[in-house]
Design an enzyme around this catalytic site. Sequence first.
Site, mmCIF file in Angstrom:
data_model
loop_
_atom_site.group_PDB
_atom_site.id
_atom_site.type_symbol
_atom_site.label_atom_id
_atom_site.label_comp_id
_atom_site.label_asym_id
_atom_site.label_seq_id
_atom_site.Cartn_x
_atom_site.Cartn_y
_atom_site.Cartn_z
ATOM 1 N N ILE A 9 76.711 21.825 6.612
ATOM 2 C CA ILE A 9 76.863 22.920 5.646
ATOM 3 C C ILE A 9 77.777 22.500 4.502
ATOM 4 C CG2 ILE A 9 77.656 25.296 5.298
ATOM 5 C CD1 ILE A 9 76.927 25.865 8.216
ATOM 6 N N TYR A 48 84.867 27.063 22.972
ATOM 7 C CA TYR A 48 84.506 27.050 21.554
ATOM 8 C C TYR A 48 84.495 28.468 20.992
ATOM 9 C CZ TYR A 48 81.725 26.455 17.311
ATOM 10 O OH TYR A 48 81.289 26.487 16.016
ATOM 11 N N LYS A 96 87.091 29.938 18.054
ATOM 12 C CA LYS A 96 86.665 30.520 16.788
ATOM 13 C C LYS A 96 87.092 31.985 16.686
ATOM 14 C CE LYS A 96 85.115 28.489 14.107
ATOM 15 N NZ LYS A 96 85.830 27.614 13.123
#
Length: 322
Positions: free
Chosen positions: A12, A149, A153
Amino acid sequence: MNYFITGGAGFIGSHLARKLLRDGNTVQVLDNLSTGSLKNNDDIKNHKRFSFKKGTIMNRALVHKMARGADQIFHLAAAVGVKVVMRKPLESFVNNTDGTKNVLDAACSFKIPVLTASTSEVYGKSQDLPYKEEADKLYGSFYNARWGYALSKAVDEFLTICYVREKGLKAVIARFFNTAGPGQSNQYGMVIPTFMKCALNGAPIPVHGDGNQVRCFTHVDDVVQAIIKLLATPKAHGEIFNVGSMDAITVNVLAEKIKKITDSPSKITHISKDVMMKETGDEMKVRIPDNSKIFRTIGWRPTMNIDEILASTLALMTGQKS
């Protein structure tokens, strides 16, 4: 404008850097190349308004040095891919959380608006669909490294909100849902490039479990448009946004589409749950975002469907014109 992108050699991030340069801006990229690649920046590496620094967001002094003078920060650096998270859960968790704190500290010190990248994984095992930004979350066992994970986040999101509320930072959180498109690597468990590489090579296409998992794929160019506009929109600051398509597809149908578009003789094989748990850990059965909030705020909706995503991905992998 001057932009600072962490993780700018990633999938990205490299598309974002390219777009910002095309629009006449200056771009600084920081990436440790653990999952990113210099090849992603090949076409812009010599651009007069582009600079690259190999380094980590764990280096607080370096982050502050590169942030100084930036007009906006896109914080995309993170452990990426299920395989990475499963292999190095401690490193992934600490890099995501401590690294994000370094970026937020720098943004706060210099009063720079920042976008923090997050993920649909933060919704955990919730079945309250489609996922709304303010919804409760449900995680699996902490003995399963995969959930580290999602938790890391979620911590990134919470840190960002705290900086907004307590320190007055201008920040936006973007939760990505299965971003895909040309240039995405198959090395870290990303499903479309993995399936497509197998299909092109005539190898079995490995579907985890029964293949009835439901996903929504969004073209990377649509995602880039969304995050640029979100950070540039004052009423988006302090908010969390789903960034994803609501067009759902099962993994089985995805595999069949890829077989067809590549005209491949590959067989679709199903990996048992026991093997899958060792490779990827527990898995969300369905991921569908509610993207009404981002549409209300900036008028964004994806413009490309799954067939267009697959066509553009294949074109780059085979060197064809899309």
